[in-house]
Design an enzyme around this catalytic site. Structure first.
Site, PDB file in Angstrom:
ATOM      1  N   CYS A 132     -32.958   5.802  -5.195  1.00 41.56           N
ATOM      2  CA  CYS A 132     -33.937   4.763  -4.847  1.00 41.56           C
ATOM      3  C   CYS A 132     -34.793   4.414  -6.064  1.00 41.56           C
ATOM      4  CB  CYS A 132     -34.782   5.286  -3.682  1.00 41.56           C
ATOM      5  SG  CYS A 132     -36.320   4.426  -3.397  1.00 41.56           S
ATOM      6  N   CYS A 175     -38.541   4.676  -5.592  1.00 41.69           N
ATOM      7  CA  CYS A 175     -38.907   6.103  -5.508  1.00 41.69           C
ATOM      8  C   CYS A 175     -39.097   6.675  -6.908  1.00 41.69           C
ATOM      9  CB  CYS A 175     -37.831   6.903  -4.772  1.00 41.69           C
ATOM     10  SG  CYS A 175     -37.576   6.398  -3.062  1.00 41.69           S
TER      11      CYS A 175
END
Length: 105
Positions: free
Chosen positions: A29, A32
């Site tokens: 991600c 993230c």
């Protein structure tokens, strides 16, 4: 205090006491990865006042499912084991710090 990593098996123990900000994330991600250094900085600023924890949703789907995490990064704030706030997406340091400090002391 450094950011800690937790698992489905350890989660309840991780959030049991004090103020804990949990980052639901995955290695693939992009956002993230963007928020990770912000969380490291927040952890340094807060010291022992609060705990910053990360849980990999791919490796720990049970906890992510239990808390209804549909997109990542999702940050959930717990106080003494009770969920008190949810923030979705990359957020600036000041916003995260304010959210945590609201529940300290």
């Amino acid at each position: 205090m450094a950011v800690i990593h937790t698992t489905d098996a350890e989660f309840q123990q991780t959030i049991k006491e004090g103020v804990v900000l949990v980052d639901f994330w995955a290695p693939w991600c992009g956002p993230c990865r963007m928020i990770s250094p912000i969380l490291d900085e927040l952890s340094e600023k807060l010291g022992d006042a609060a705990t910053i924890a990360k849980i990999n949703v791919d490796e720990n789907p049970e906890t992510a499912g239990r808390f209804g995490v549909m997109s990542i990064p999702t940050l959930k704030l717990f106080k003494d084991g009770v969920e008190v706030n949810t923030l979705v997406g990359v957020r600036p340091l000041a916003e995260l710090e304010a959210a945590v400090r609201e529940h300290l002391g």
